[in-house]
Design an enzyme around this catalytic site. Structure first.
Site: not given
Ligand SMILES: *Cc1c(COP(=O)(O)O)cnc(C)c1O
Length: 398
Positions: A154, A182, A202, A328
């Protein structure tokens, strides 16, 4: 400042929901609100809608519909896959292999399991963020029960050699999970051909709604439940279904997997122009991640002598939404674990910027960023004592 157009270059954080997806979801808030577990006809509408979304999701992955389980998102899917396989296979062994650059949904789950008596190996990556299949194979012991390696990172966009890693897991009869959050819509996925036993996704990362995800679980995988309660999702994931969310996920995954090569080419062209322009205009800049094996929309760059969060504030002032590898916020100057794992020195990690392009962007957006970003970097460097001391106006010592 007047009415300012927002330039959204943070698609890896989340995406807008496509209008077609919203349209598909709306009836499931209004006329089709029935609980799918009930037996009257409006409930049947809900059940049919979930079944249809399961078919859409399965098709996008090369899976069977009854191997798809809907969840509340990527974090839940990762937690379920890892804890579920760990607890169900504890008698066979207690060793899990993952990588140093996983999302916190995977890393923190593995760290939790270490407190429960599991042993975890965090594989190193090369300077581009790639896991070496030979290094994975060497890490396997007779106690290894699960290998979990993300499909695409990501932060730096690096795409891992998933089919090869999966083949090694298969050869040693070890379950293989991949966090593909991703990758959906950017890379063609075929869970059977790539030897994937479990896969997390997701919806809000591919133009679907937030709070909805899925876990693919290959038939026959031994896995414990994570959410206990009612008999939903074939008794594997309790809780009244998020019907509108599931419908949105189904519609979104169907849309983003319809033409992956064509869509990626369009995004990649914008991204490549941005990368070229930024690296040409700004000295002492370095591209993070793999130059070729990377997500089409991802650009991650480090600028020496400046601090990522100040960069974000100046960009925000110009209506540009981006991310940094330096967090930060809590005052605890903690650079990205991903950048550090690629061997980037701490000071340079602090000057990192992630721009992730997608369907919210146009060529005009790239023009604006190419105009604004060099000015922001120059301004911050002018204020940086480190830059004054270095006496550098060109070249790069990275
Ligand atoms: C955004 C993300 C998640 C978490 O997904 P959510 O639906 O926000 O809980 C997990 N792994 C990767 C690589 C992501 O980019």
């Amino acid at each position: 400042m007047g009415a300012q157009r927002i330039i959204y270059m943070d698609h890896s954080a989340t995406t807008f929901v496509k209008p077609e997806v919203v349209t598909a979801m709306i009836p499931y808030f209004t006329e089709h609100f029935g609980n799918p577990s009930s037996i009257y006809s409006i409930a049947r509408e809900s059940k049919n809608a979930i079944d249809a979304a399961r078919v859409q999701t399965a098709k996008a992955l090369g899976a069977d519909p009854d191997e798809i389980y809907f969840t509340s998102g990527g974090s839940e899917s990762d937690n379920w896959a890892i804890k579920g396989v760990a607890y169900a296979n504890r008698k066979r062994g207690n060793h899990i292999i993952t990588s140093a650059i996983e999302h916190h949904a995977v890393l923190h789950t593995c760290q939790f399991l270490e407190k429960e008596g599991f042993e975890v190996t965090y594989l190193p990556v090369d300077q581009y963020g790639l896991v070496d299949p030979a290094v994975l194979e060497k890490a396997i012991t007779d106690k290894t029960i699960l290998i979990t390696i993300m499909y695409a990172n990501n932060e730096i966009g690096t795409i891992e050699p998933i089919a090869e890693l999966g083949a090694i897991a298969r050869k040693h009869k070890i379950y293989f999970h991949t966090d593909a959050v991703q990758a959906i819509g950017s890379v063609p996925i075929d869970v059977k051909a790539q030897n994937i036993d479990l896969l997390s996704l997701s919806a809000h990362k591919f133009y679907g709604p937030k709070g909805t995800g899925a876990l693919y679980i290959k038939k026959g995988v031994r896995i414990e439940n994570l959410i206990h309660g009612g008999g939903q999702e074939r008794r594997k994931r309790a809780g009244t279904e998020n019907i509108s969310g599931i419908v949105g996920l189904g519609k979104a995954i169907e849309m983003v997997t319809a033409d992956i090569p064509g869509h990626s080419a369009k995004i990649r062209a914008m991204r490549d122009r941005l990368v070229k322009g930024v690296l040409a205009a700004i000295p002492n800049a370095r591209l993070n991640g793999n130059p070729e094996k990377r997500l089409a929309g991802n650009f991650n760059v480090s600028f020496e002598f400046i601090e990522g969060e100040s960069m974000l504030l100046w960009l925000d002032d110009e209506g540009i939404c981006a991310s940094t590898g330096s967090a930060c916020t809590s005052g605890s100057l903690e650079p990205s674990h991903v950048l550090l794992a690629t061997g980037l020195p701490v000071e340079i990690s602090h000057g990192s910027l992630r721009l992730t392009l997608g369907d919210a962007n146009t060529d005009k957006d790239v023009d604006v960023v190419l105009e604004v970003l060099p000015k922001v970097v120059a301004k911050l460097r002018d204020m940086s004592p480190l830059y004054q001391k270095s006496g550098k106006e060109g070249g790069c010592n990275v």
